[in-house]
Design an enzyme around this catalytic site. Structure first.
Site, PDB file in Angstrom:
ATOM      1  CE1 TYR A  32       1.111  -0.080   4.402  1.00 59.54           C
ATOM      2  CE2 TYR A  32       0.023   2.039   4.287  1.00 59.54           C
ATOM      3  CZ  TYR A  32       0.857   1.163   4.941  1.00 59.54           C
ATOM      4  OH  TYR A  32       1.444   1.535   6.127  1.00 59.54           O
ATOM      5  CE  LYS A 149       3.201   3.266   2.984  1.00 60.80           C
ATOM      6  NZ  LYS A 149       3.275   3.469   4.430  1.00 60.80           N
ATOM      7  CD  GLU A 182       9.873   2.336  10.598  1.00 56.82           C
ATOM      8  OE1 GLU A 182       9.782   3.286   9.811  1.00 56.82           O
ATOM      9  OE2 GLU A 182       9.602   1.163  10.270  1.00 56.82           O
ATOM     10  CG  LEU A 206       8.191   2.544   4.847  1.00 57.64           C
ATOM     11  CD1 LEU A 206       7.795   1.189   4.274  1.00 57.64           C
ATOM     12  CD2 LEU A 206       6.975   3.426   5.014  1.00 57.64           C
TER      13      LEU A 206
HETATM   14  N1  PDD Z   1       2.782   5.450   7.461  1.00 57.87           N
HETATM   15  N2  PDD Z   1       7.442   4.158   8.901  1.00 57.87           N
HETATM   16  C1  PDD Z   1       6.307   3.455   8.941  1.00 57.87           C
HETATM   17  C2  PDD Z   1       6.284   2.162   9.666  1.00 57.87           C
HETATM   18  C3  PDD Z   1       5.149   3.944   8.295  1.00 57.87           C
HETATM   19  O1  PDD Z   1       4.019   3.236   8.330  1.00 57.87           O
HETATM   20  C4  PDD Z   1       5.206   5.199   7.635  1.00 57.87           C
HETATM   21  C5  PDD Z   1       4.018   5.767   6.932  1.00 57.87           C
HETATM   22  C6  PDD Z   1       6.421   5.908   7.633  1.00 57.87           C
HETATM   23  C7  PDD Z   1       6.579   7.222   6.926  1.00 57.87           C
HETATM   24  O2  PDD Z   1       6.544   7.059   5.535  1.00 57.87           O
HETATM   25  P1  PDD Z   1       6.041   8.219   4.563  1.00 57.87           P
HETATM   26  O3  PDD Z   1       6.843   9.410   4.848  1.00 57.87           O
HETATM   27  O4  PDD Z   1       6.290   7.666   3.202  1.00 57.87           O
HETATM   28  O5  PDD Z   1       4.571   8.449   4.844  1.00 57.87           O
HETATM   29  C8  PDD Z   1       7.526   5.347   8.260  1.00 57.87           C
HETATM   30  C9  PDD Z   1       1.619   5.702   6.651  1.00 57.87           C
HETATM   31  C10 PDD Z   1       1.335   7.153   6.432  1.00 57.87           C
HETATM   32  C11 PDD Z   1       0.451   4.905   7.168  1.00 57.87           C
HETATM   33  O6  PDD Z   1       0.630   3.721   7.379  1.00 57.87           O
HETATM   34  O7  PDD Z   1      -0.653   5.459   7.308  1.00 57.87           O
END
Ligand code: PDD
Length: 285
Positions: A32, A149, A182, A206
């Protein structure tokens, strides 16, 4: 009413139906993305689609959509849903099989689903207006493929819930060596003596698109130093500032860690400088 996209059709969310034999439902077997859009302007669309294509290839789901095909769907979704401040969720599962069998089936068609949801307005680089985040911490108990992801998010959900149950906005995670990985749904950073540090990209985190954009903006600007390196729990606990980044939050300043103030307990100056630069530069990606 929210309009969604499912397998080549736009429809009201209530009408979107998938089979209970979909491998996304049975196994969390899918990839996703969440892409932010403010007043119809997308942030990081190209990198988001590239990360999704990389994820699909890592788990061997064959969906040969071009970036332009995704853009057409996303732009129509934004328009049909009022073009405000929207997160666009994109989801590709391996598809629907006739049986539940672990091996990847041959000849199934991936399920493609996309919807929008409201996100807060774009962050303002203003200490008096920014939301302050509180986090707790835990040992990272997720899997060893956090760079993918995957829609299989139970590990992340359980960590997020630990923070939520404790009245916090997020949970930051440390590996078995007490090194920062993270947060359950964000990347994490510390600031000490004006220097920003964030864990390097590997299987433990991620590769966040907000992280990618932020680091690129900071590198081009040159006024702030960023180190991509191992960050220990000790460093996190004695940091002047802690930040989280994600597509729906931009740069989120953390002022409480495990019930204690981070640094002065107030939003920091380095956050202000970084968020100002991010706000100015983010639409170039
Ligand atoms: N989450 N790390 C994890 C585990 C994440 O699920 C996310 C994003 C990030 C940040 O990634 P980005 O900058 O590409 O949004 C880091 C999304 C927004 C979610 O699961 O809703």
């Amino acid at each position: 009413m929210s309009i969604v996209f499912l397998n080549n059709e736009f429809m009201p969310m209530e009408e979107a139906k998938i089979s209970p034999m979909d491998r996304g439902f049975l196994f969390g077997d899918g990839i996703y993305e969440v892409v932010p859009s403010y007043d119809g302007k997308l942030v990081g669309f190209g990198p988001h689609v590239a990360r999704m294509q990389e994820g699909l290839s890592l788990i061997d789901i064959k969906l040969n959509w071009s970036t332009q095909q995704w853009r057409d769907v996303v732009e129509q979704l934004i328009e049909k849903n009022g073009a405000g401040n929207l997160g666009i969720y994109l989801h590709v599962s391996r598809g629907t099989d006739s049986k539940r069998y672990h091996a990847y089936p041959e000849n199934v068609t991936p399920t493609v689903y996309a919807f929008t949801f409201e996100i807060p307005q774009a962050a303002v680089a203003d200490k008096t207006k920014a939301k302050k985040y509180s986090v707790n911490s835990n040992t990272d108990l997720r899997w060893k493929r956090c760079h993918i992801k995957s829609t299989a998010l139970l590990g992340n959900v359980m960590h997020f819930q630990q923070g939520h149950s404790a009245g916090c906005n997020e949970t930051i995670l440390f590996n078995d060596n007490d090194e920062l990985t993270e947060a359950s749904s964000c990347n994490a950073y510390i600031v000490k003596d004006g220097i920003i540090a964030t864990p390097p990209l590997d299987h433990q985190i991620l590769p966040g698109i907000t992280r990618l954009i932020l680091l690129d903006i900071l590198a081009k600007d040159g006024s702030l130093t960023v180190e991509e390196r191992i960050v220990t729990r000790k460093e996190v606990e004695s940091a002047d500032e802690i930040w989280l980044t994600s597509s729906s939050k931009e740069i989120a300043p953390v002022t409480i860690l495990d019930g204690k103030p981070v640094g002065s307990g107030e939003i920091g100056d380095v956050w202000l400088a970084a968020q100002s630069l991010y706000s100015l530069g983010k639409y170039n990606y």
